[in-house]
Each structure stands twice: as structure tokens, then as C-alpha cells.
Design a protein around this motif. Structure first.
Motif, mmCIF file in Angstrom:
data_model
loop_
_atom_site.group_PDB
_atom_site.id
_atom_site.type_symbol
_atom_site.label_atom_id
_atom_site.label_comp_id
_atom_site.label_asym_id
_atom_site.label_seq_id
_atom_site.Cartn_x
_atom_site.Cartn_y
_atom_site.Cartn_z
ATOM 1 N N LEU A 1 -4.156 19.951 -30.218
ATOM 2 C CA LEU A 1 -5.120 18.883 -29.945
ATOM 3 C C LEU A 1 -4.655 17.541 -30.520
ATOM 4 O O LEU A 1 -4.359 17.436 -31.712
ATOM 5 C CB LEU A 1 -6.482 19.246 -30.555
ATOM 6 C CG LEU A 1 -7.114 20.556 -30.076
ATOM 7 C CD1 LEU A 1 -8.375 20.845 -30.869
ATOM 8 C CD2 LEU A 1 -7.409 20.497 -28.583
ATOM 9 N N PRO A 2 -4.590 16.497 -29.702
ATOM 10 C CA PRO A 2 -4.263 15.168 -30.204
ATOM 11 C C PRO A 2 -5.438 14.574 -30.980
ATOM 12 O O PRO A 2 -6.575 15.042 -30.874
ATOM 13 C CB PRO A 2 -3.969 14.373 -28.934
ATOM 14 C CG PRO A 2 -4.748 15.062 -27.869
ATOM 15 C CD PRO A 2 -4.782 16.518 -28.245
ATOM 16 N N VAL A 3 -5.142 13.525 -31.745
ATOM 17 C CA VAL A 3 -6.107 12.946 -32.676
ATOM 18 C C VAL A 3 -6.410 11.502 -32.304
ATOM 19 O O VAL A 3 -5.501 10.727 -31.972
ATOM 20 C CB VAL A 3 -5.558 12.990 -34.121
ATOM 21 C CG1 VAL A 3 -6.538 12.348 -35.105
ATOM 22 C CG2 VAL A 3 -5.246 14.428 -34.534
ATOM 23 N N MET B 1 5.956 18.336 -33.101
ATOM 24 C CA MET B 1 5.490 18.840 -31.807
ATOM 25 C C MET B 1 5.385 17.675 -30.831
ATOM 26 O O MET B 1 4.720 16.695 -31.089
ATOM 27 C CB MET B 1 4.122 19.496 -31.978
ATOM 28 C CG MET B 1 3.628 20.222 -30.759
ATOM 29 S SD MET B 1 2.026 20.994 -31.075
ATOM 30 C CE MET B 1 2.469 22.160 -32.351
ATOM 31 N N SER B 2 6.083 17.729 -29.734
ATOM 32 C CA SER B 2 6.117 16.615 -28.800
ATOM 33 C C SER B 2 5.021 16.722 -27.769
ATOM 34 O O SER B 2 4.433 17.779 -27.559
ATOM 35 C CB SER B 2 7.475 16.585 -28.082
ATOM 36 O OG SER B 2 7.601 17.710 -27.243
ATOM 37 N N ILE C 1 -5.046 9.458 -41.705
ATOM 38 C CA ILE C 1 -3.855 10.059 -41.116
ATOM 39 C C ILE C 1 -3.076 10.829 -42.178
ATOM 40 O O ILE C 1 -2.537 11.912 -41.919
ATOM 41 C CB ILE C 1 -2.988 8.973 -40.446
ATOM 42 C CG1 ILE C 1 -3.792 8.279 -39.323
ATOM 43 C CG2 ILE C 1 -1.709 9.583 -39.865
ATOM 44 C CD1 ILE C 1 -3.095 7.060 -38.735
ATOM 45 N N ASP C 2 -3.019 10.281 -43.386
ATOM 46 C CA ASP C 2 -2.338 10.972 -44.484
ATOM 47 C C ASP C 2 -2.975 12.325 -44.787
ATOM 48 O O ASP C 2 -2.282 13.273 -45.190
ATOM 49 C CB ASP C 2 -2.392 10.134 -45.765
ATOM 50 C CG ASP C 2 -1.526 8.880 -45.713
ATOM 51 O OD1 ASP C 2 -0.626 8.817 -44.849
ATOM 52 O OD2 ASP C 2 -1.753 7.977 -46.546
ATOM 53 N N VAL D 1 -4.342 21.321 -34.534
ATOM 54 C CA VAL D 1 -4.194 19.861 -34.450
ATOM 55 C C VAL D 1 -2.717 19.489 -34.323
ATOM 56 O O VAL D 1 -1.872 19.997 -35.061
ATOM 57 C CB VAL D 1 -4.802 19.180 -35.694
ATOM 58 C CG1 VAL D 1 -4.610 17.665 -35.619
ATOM 59 C CG2 VAL D 1 -6.277 19.533 -35.826
ATOM 60 N N ASP D 2 -2.421 18.597 -33.402
ATOM 61 C CA ASP D 2 -1.062 18.097 -33.216
ATOM 62 C C ASP D 2 -0.918 16.757 -33.935
ATOM 63 O O ASP D 2 -1.350 15.722 -33.421
ATOM 64 C CB ASP D 2 -0.768 17.935 -31.723
ATOM 65 C CG ASP D 2 0.690 17.560 -31.446
ATOM 66 O OD1 ASP D 2 1.398 17.181 -32.406
ATOM 67 O OD2 ASP D 2 1.118 17.644 -30.287
ATOM 68 N N ARG D 3 -0.313 16.770 -35.111
ATOM 69 C CA ARG D 3 -0.170 15.542 -35.896
ATOM 70 C C ARG D 3 0.847 14.573 -35.319
ATOM 71 O O ARG D 3 0.943 13.438 -35.766
ATOM 72 C CB ARG D 3 0.206 15.900 -37.338
ATOM 73 C CG ARG D 3 -0.924 16.535 -38.099
ATOM 74 C CD ARG D 3 -0.407 17.271 -39.343
ATOM 75 N NE ARG D 3 -1.472 18.029 -39.977
ATOM 76 C CZ ARG D 3 -1.990 19.145 -39.502
ATOM 77 N NH1 ARG D 3 -1.533 19.639 -38.365
ATOM 78 N NH2 ARG D 3 -2.967 19.768 -40.130
ATOM 79 N N GLY D 4 1.587 15.016 -34.334
ATOM 80 C CA GLY D 4 2.552 14.137 -33.689
ATOM 81 C C GLY D 4 1.957 13.292 -32.582
ATOM 82 O O GLY D 4 2.668 12.472 -31.981
#
Length: 313
Positions: free
Chosen positions: A49-51, A1-2, A114-115, A131-134
Motif C-alpha cells: 500500500l502506498p502512503v 520495493m518499486s 515519514i521517519d 505498507v510500501d515505504r518506497g
């Protein structure tokens, strides 16, 4: 997801979202000696959502740094705070055999977080699928800033000045580095003897980062003045910004918490400025929201009585 595909909900100024938090979330950590305890905070609504993974300073834990962690979560970020082995809450003695490696275990803690984002996402009620892992950033204060910088490409020099292992993580897109120690050429005798890992090279720290320094931060680890904390900006390549906070000492106005004992420069106004600028920076880096970052930078520049100075390269 960009970043261009999904943008988290815009939070109106002065109207932060309700935050949902879960702790402790325990991640198994074989070989660490103690499983990794984590706190996860996120806005109650919104998707994509960014992290932000936050590394605390020496002795702190997942329960510290509420002025930043809670603010970021209320403005659209999932904030993950691991408790490192040096935390006072764990009470690990100085002669523990892990002590010489704690600086490295700290880096492994962030990588483990992160993993295991799937596990952490599932631990917070209602967070699943949001959650957006990208879009992952790291942040940290003091020792935590050094920990975070390693995932951005900083490396530790050995006794002969040769860079050690490259532990950069390509999943990390940007960082916020608060009171990050400078080069190891100017260490005090105490630091040379007891903190051999405090010899960074920023030559490979190419990832974007906001470096924050206090112009009254006189470290007992360095023979230089407060400009030591600007080294990560001066000596790193790539897109970087430097926020110098006027009158700020090592706690930068009180970011570890409200009225905590170790804050020597209590300033709610300074903390509020750092909240606004760091949030705008993270949104620009992870959400392509350059408008908010430029507006925050312009507001600081045009302030007749500014609390800091911002420069970029």
C-alpha cells in the motif's frame, strides 16, 4: 520495493474498501513542546500500500478532511494525518514562543511521520507488513499545501529574496497541493506583516504534483485575484498538472468536511470530482496506473457541463 513490483488491489468503481483507522498515535517529538498526534487510515485488505501524508489547513487537526482522507484510504492508500501546532484542538496562544516557527515545525511534522512509518504501521491492527515505504506522496490544503510543497522542493524566500533552506525530501515522490498560496510579490499589508514565511519560490519544486485551484478563491492575503493560486503550477518546473475548479472558493466545495462552518461554496459534486481526479493522479504517480488518470482526464474534458478544467505540462 518499486512501483512496478507491487500494485495495490484495484478497487472497482463505486465499491470502496472497508477502512481501518487508528488515532491518536503519539510520536515523541523532543524540542517540539508537544508530542505529535497522528491519525492513520488504511484499507482493511491489500498489500504494497502506498502512503499519502496529509497536512491540514490552519486550525484544523487529524480529524478533518474526511472527504479526501477517507476516500483515499478506501481506494488503496495509507493516509497519515498529523495534528500541527496551530490546531484549535491544542489551544496554543498566539504569543507562544513557537508561533514564529510553526510553519517550519509543520514541515518537520511531515518529515517525522515519514521517519516513523514503522511505528505508525504497527499502531493500526492488521496493517503490519502491508505498507510500501518506497511510494510516498504528500498532500495538503491551504497552509497545509505550503507545508507539503516544501517537501517537494519549494523554498521560502528571506527578506532579501534569497531562498532559505532546501527541505525537500527525496522519499516523497509526488504531491497534491490544494489551494496553495502563490508568490509573495502580491501580499496584502496584513500578510506582509504577520506571515513573513508566505514568500515561496517554486523554482526548485521539481517533483510531480497536482495543483488544485478554485476560480472564485479570492484570498484576503493577496492583492491579486483567484489566479494567485495557479502560481505553483505556472512557476514550477517539471511534470505538473493544474485542476481549476469552476465556482470553487477556498474550501474547494467542502473538502475540510461535510457542512463545516468555514465552507462557503458547498458542492458535493465538486468534491466528488476532486476525489476522483486526485485518486487517479495519486495512482498514476505512485502505482504507475496511467490508464486511470487518462480516463479521468478524458471524462472531464468530454463532460458537456464540466465542473473544472485540467491542464498539464
Amino acid at each position: 520495493m518499486s512501483a512496478s513490483a507491487v500494485t495495490p488491489p484495484q478497487q472497482p468503481a463505486g465499491a470502496p474498501a472497508t477502512v481501518v483507522s487508528a488515532k491518536p498515535v503519539v510520536l515523541p517529538a523532543p524540542g517540539r513542546g508537544t508530542d505529535l498526534q497522528v491519525r492513520v487510515s488504511a484499507p482493511a485488505t491489500g498489500t504494497g500500500l502506498p502512503v499519502v501524508v496529509f497536512s491540514h489547513g490552519f486550525g484544523w487537526s487529524m480529524d478533518g478532511y474526511a472527504p479526501l482522507a477517507d476516500h483515499w484510504a478506501a481506494h488503496g492508500f495509507v493516509v497519515v494525518q498529523p495534528t500541527h501546532l496551530d490546531s484549535r484542538t491544542l489551544g496554543i496562544p498566539a504569543d507562544d514562543p513557537r508561533t514564529p516557527r510553526i510553519w517550519r515545525i509543520r514541515v518537520e511534522d511531515l518529515t517525522r511521520v515519514i521517519d516513523e512509518l514503522d511505528v505508525l504501521e504497527a499502531a493500526v491492527p492488521g496493517l503490519g507488513g502491508r505498507v510500501d515505504r518506497g511510494r510516498v506522496a504528500v498532500a495538503g490544503h491551504s497552509w497545509g499545501a505550503q507545508t507539503a510543497s516544501t517537501l517537494l522542493g519549494a523554498r521560502v524566500l528571506d527578506a532579501d529574496g534569497v531562498p532559505g533552506e532546501d527541505m525537500a525530501d527525496p522519499r516523497v515522490k509526488a504531491g497534491v497541493l490544494l489551494a496553495l498560496a502563490g508568490l509573495g510579490d502580491d501580499l496584502t499589508p496584513f500578510a506582509v506583516e504577520h506571515l513573513p514565511f508566505l514568500r515561496p519560490s517554486f523554482d526548485g519544486m521539481t517533483a510531480p504534483a497536482l495543483v488544485v485551484a478554485g476560480d472564485h478563491d479570492q484570498s484576503h492575503l493577496s492583492t491579486r485575484g483567484p489566479d494567485w493560486f495557479t502560481d505553483p503550477y505556472v512557476h514550477s518546473p517539471g511534470a505538473k498538472s493544474l485542476l481549476t475548479l469552476f465556482g470553487a472558493e477556498h474550501s474547494l466545495g467542502g473538502i475540510p468536511g461535510h457542512e463545516v462552518a468555514e465552507t462557503t461554496d458547498e458542492s458535493p459534486a465538486r468534491v466528488a470530482l476532486l476525489q476522483r481526479l486526485s485518486t487517479a493522479y495519486l495512482r498514476a504517480a505512485l502505482c504507475a496506473d496511467d490508464v486511470g488518470w487518462k480516463a479521468a482526464a478524458t471524462a472531464l474534458e468530454e463532460d458537456p457541463e464540466p465542473l473544472g478544467r485540467l491542464e498539464s505540462k
